[in-house]
Design a protein around this motif. Structure first.
Motif, PDB file in Angstrom:
ATOM      1  N   LYS A  94      38.833  32.494  56.069  1.00  0.00           N
ATOM      2  CA  LYS A  94      40.042  32.707  55.286  1.00  0.00           C
ATOM      3  C   LYS A  94      39.728  32.548  53.803  1.00  0.00           C
ATOM      4  O   LYS A  94      39.093  31.578  53.393  1.00  0.00           O
ATOM      5  N   VAL A  95      40.181  33.519  53.023  1.00  0.00           N
ATOM      6  CA  VAL A  95      39.986  33.478  51.577  1.00  0.00           C
ATOM      7  C   VAL A  95      41.363  33.426  50.913  1.00  0.00           C
ATOM      8  O   VAL A  95      42.219  34.272  51.183  1.00  0.00           O
ATOM      9  N   ASN A  96      41.539  32.430  50.057  1.00  0.00           N
ATOM     10  CA  ASN A  96      42.785  32.262  49.309  1.00  0.00           C
ATOM     11  C   ASN A  96      42.417  32.233  47.830  1.00  0.00           C
ATOM     12  O   ASN A  96      41.987  31.205  47.311  1.00  0.00           O
ATOM     13  N   VAL A  97      42.544  33.364  47.165  1.00  0.00           N
ATOM     14  CA  VAL A  97      42.068  33.450  45.781  1.00  0.00           C
ATOM     15  C   VAL A  97      42.855  32.539  44.847  1.00  0.00           C
ATOM     16  O   VAL A  97      42.316  32.069  43.836  1.00  0.00           O
ATOM     17  N   GLN A  98      44.113  32.281  45.176  1.00  0.00           N
ATOM     18  CA  GLN A  98      44.879  31.365  44.327  1.00  0.00           C
ATOM     19  C   GLN A  98      44.385  29.934  44.484  1.00  0.00           C
ATOM     20  O   GLN A  98      44.282  29.187  43.492  1.00  0.00           O
ATOM     21  N   ASP A  99      44.064  29.546  45.699  1.00  0.00           N
ATOM     22  CA  ASP A  99      43.544  28.197  45.913  1.00  0.00           C
ATOM     23  C   ASP A  99      42.155  28.042  45.302  1.00  0.00           C
ATOM     24  O   ASP A  99      41.846  27.006  44.690  1.00  0.00           O
ATOM     25  N   LEU A 100      41.306  29.063  45.444  1.00  0.00           N
ATOM     26  CA  LEU A 100      39.973  29.011  44.836  1.00  0.00           C
ATOM     27  C   LEU A 100      40.052  29.055  43.323  1.00  0.00           C
ATOM     28  O   LEU A 100      39.127  28.597  42.638  1.00  0.00           O
ATOM     29  N   ASP A 101      41.144  29.600  42.803  1.00  0.00           N
ATOM     30  CA  ASP A 101      41.354  29.777  41.359  1.00  0.00           C
ATOM     31  C   ASP A 101      40.253  30.625  40.737  1.00  0.00           C
ATOM     32  O   ASP A 101      39.850  30.399  39.590  1.00  0.00           O
ATOM     33  N   LYS A 117      48.746  37.049  44.086  1.00  0.00           N
ATOM     34  CA  LYS A 117      50.143  36.931  43.686  1.00  0.00           C
ATOM     35  C   LYS A 117      50.869  38.266  43.749  1.00  0.00           C
ATOM     36  O   LYS A 117      52.073  38.312  43.994  1.00  0.00           O
ATOM     37  N   SER A 118      50.132  39.347  43.475  1.00  0.00           N
ATOM     38  CA  SER A 118      50.773  40.646  43.332  1.00  0.00           C
ATOM     39  C   SER A 118      49.803  41.750  43.723  1.00  0.00           C
ATOM     40  O   SER A 118      48.581  41.599  43.592  1.00  0.00           O
ATOM     41  N   LEU A 174      38.430  44.834  44.053  1.00  0.00           N
ATOM     42  CA  LEU A 174      38.305  43.852  42.978  1.00  0.00           C
ATOM     43  C   LEU A 174      39.656  43.199  42.815  1.00  0.00           C
ATOM     44  O   LEU A 174      40.644  43.863  42.480  1.00  0.00           O
ATOM     45  N   TYR A 175      39.717  41.903  43.083  1.00  0.00           N
ATOM     46  CA  TYR A 175      40.891  41.107  42.724  1.00  0.00           C
ATOM     47  C   TYR A 175      40.646  40.532  41.336  1.00  0.00           C
ATOM     48  O   TYR A 175      39.541  40.061  41.027  1.00  0.00           O
ATOM     49  N   GLY A 176      41.657  40.592  40.509  1.00  0.00           N
ATOM     50  CA  GLY A 176      41.576  39.965  39.199  1.00  0.00           C
ATOM     51  C   GLY A 176      42.925  39.387  38.825  1.00  0.00           C
ATOM     52  O   GLY A 176      43.979  39.953  39.173  1.00  0.00           O
ATOM     53  N   LYS A 177      42.920  38.279  38.115  1.00  0.00           N
ATOM     54  CA  LYS A 177      44.180  37.733  37.630  1.00  0.00           C
ATOM     55  C   LYS A 177      44.845  38.748  36.694  1.00  0.00           C
ATOM     56  O   LYS A 177      44.184  39.377  35.867  1.00  0.00           O
ATOM     57  N   LYS A 178      46.134  38.887  36.850  1.00  0.00           N
ATOM     58  CA  LYS A 178      46.857  39.959  36.179  1.00  0.00           C
ATOM     59  C   LYS A 178      46.639  39.962  34.669  1.00  0.00           C
ATOM     60  O   LYS A 178      46.404  41.022  34.061  1.00  0.00           O
ATOM     61  N   ALA A 179      46.689  38.806  34.036  1.00  0.00           N
ATOM     62  CA  ALA A 179      46.548  38.747  32.581  1.00  0.00           C
ATOM     63  C   ALA A 179      45.183  39.253  32.137  1.00  0.00           C
ATOM     64  O   ALA A 179      45.071  39.920  31.096  1.00  0.00           O
ATOM     65  N   LEU A 180      44.150  38.957  32.901  1.00  0.00           N
ATOM     66  CA  LEU A 180      42.808  39.422  32.553  1.00  0.00           C
ATOM     67  C   LEU A 180      42.698  40.930  32.731  1.00  0.00           C
ATOM     68  O   LEU A 180      42.145  41.634  31.881  1.00  0.00           O
TER      69      LEU A 180
END
Length: 406
Positions: free
Chosen positions: A206-213, A80-81, A233-239
């Motif tokens: 193809k890797v879509n981290v939002q789709d994989l959740d 996302k960002s 390292l991708y991590g969800k922003k809140a975490l």
């Protein structure tokens, strides 16, 4: 097209022991195309400077290149960002960061961490250490006879006490593609977070981290045509915002007092010290290269090469293949009769063929397979059916050399 691709990799143009090089060890590290090598050289010759600090021209160029690479990574995996993209030394460092910062803070005695026996040591040992430090219980999802993961076993293993589920997207030994999207759904239903080791998937599909959740996703540059020494390292922003940094010093601070300090906002609070600037530049060039070819094309090519290799190797008497018969990625692990894998690899090298032999940093999986080590041939966008034919021919010679002639 494959010939044009191969010509872009200078290292593939050489001979090894008098034979044209056949490189079948891309799961360990991929080769680098000329555009990546040139990007690194250009940075050091023209833009070399530290980032985020100087207002001079070189500092501005270096900062633009470094943060531009972060933007490319975010687009590549559909984050996302850019705030969700942390540059690290590699997959190992990324997974250790999650374990040391997130897991140790939230795990308590009675909590559970769920993984599988197929994990690379980088996605196993950090969780062992978290369990020892916090009193949490480390649990394993039972593998199917072919080494795959069945969702029914995931449902049985993940409980209300589970805090973390961490699984490789693709096994570096058996080529199994794990259903991480469905596993993430199970984890989230029980209130757990999902960590994905993407070292063997990101270069090949193809890797879509939002789709994989996935809550966290880790991968390395050097396995996807980029330089060594940098990963993501991708991590969800809140975490990530709720986590504390594990390295402290320059770059990652906001205000420093004599007795207390505060941190920069994401992503910089996790990037203490001078960052891996040239590595990021090279990774950005690698992403451009892979994107131009197309991940769909790469994935399709690898499946074709893997299917051809499985057919050819299956015809060889005495070859034991490990993992599913149908391969979704370009990776095959095998043994040749009673010949030690290191001996196989040595003889293959005499014919100019590079493969990997050993336990592949997966000793628990080796014990599950009831072997000490295996031979692994791994393919990438630059491999051809001729490479497989060379491998098979050399394996026949290896059998003859060790007295196992057909």
């Amino acid at each position: 097209m494959i010939r044009d691709i191969r010509e872009q990799f200078p290292i593939l143009q050489q001979e090894i022991n008098g034979h044209p090089l056949v490189y079948l060890d891309s799961a360990a590290t991929s080769q680098k195309p000329r555009v990546v090598i040139d990007a690194l050289q250009h940075y050091y010759e023209w833009d070399n400077s530290n980032v985020h600090r100087g207002v001079h021209t070189l500092g501005s160029r270096a900062t633009d290149a470094y943060e531009g690479a972060r933007e490319k990574v975010a687009r590549f995996i559909n984050a996302k960002s850019t705030q969700e993209i942390i540059f690290t030394r590699g997959t190992t460092t990324s997974l250790n960061l999650v374990a040391a910062s997130y897991a140790r803070a939230i795990c308590r005695e009675g909590d559970e961490i769920v993984i599988t026996p197929m994990e690379h040591h980088s996605n196993l040992i950090p969780w062992q250490q978290v369990a020892k430090a916090t009193g949490a219980t480390l649990k394993y999802i039972t593998l199917q006879p072919d080494g795959s993961v069945d969702l029914a076993e995931v449902e049985k293993t993940v409980t209300a006490q589970t805090k973390i589920v961490s699984i490789a997207h693709v096994s570096n030994v058996m080529g199994v593609v794990n259903p991480v999207k469905q596993i993430a759904e199970i984890a989230h239903r029980h209130g757990a977070i999902m960590v994905v080791d993407g070292a063997q998937s990101t270069p090949h599909m193809k890797v879509n981290v939002q789709d994989l959740d996935s809550d966290f996703y880790a991968f390395s540059s050097h396995k996807m045509c980029g330089p060594t020494g940098i990963g993501v390292l991708y991590g969800k922003k809140a975490l990530l915002e709720a986590m504390d940094p594990v390295e402290f010093g320059g770059e990652m601070i906001d205000e420093v007092g004599l007795y207390d300090s505060t941190w920069k906002e994401l992503p910089w609070k996790f990037e203490g010290g001078t960052p891996i600037i040239a590595g990021a530049v090279g990774l950005g060039a690698a992403i451009d290269f892979l994107s131009e070819i197309g991940l769909d094309h790469i994935e399709r090519h690898e499946k074709e090469i893997a299917a051809y290799a499985m057919n050819r190797l299956s015809e060889l008497e005495g070859v034991t293949l490990y993992g599913p018969l149908k391969r979704e990625v370009g990776l095959i692990t095998f043994n040749l009769g009673e010949v030690h894998p290191h001996d196989v690899a040595t003889v293959l090298d005499a014919s100019g063929i590079a493969v990997r032999a050993g336990h592949h940093c997966c000793q628990p999986l080796m014990r599950w397979l009831k072997v000490n080590s295996t031979v692994r041939a791994s393919f990438y966008l630059y491999n051809t059916e001729d490479d497989i034919d060379r491998l098979v021919s050399a394996l026949i010679q290896t059998k003859e050399y060790f007295g196992h002639a057909t």
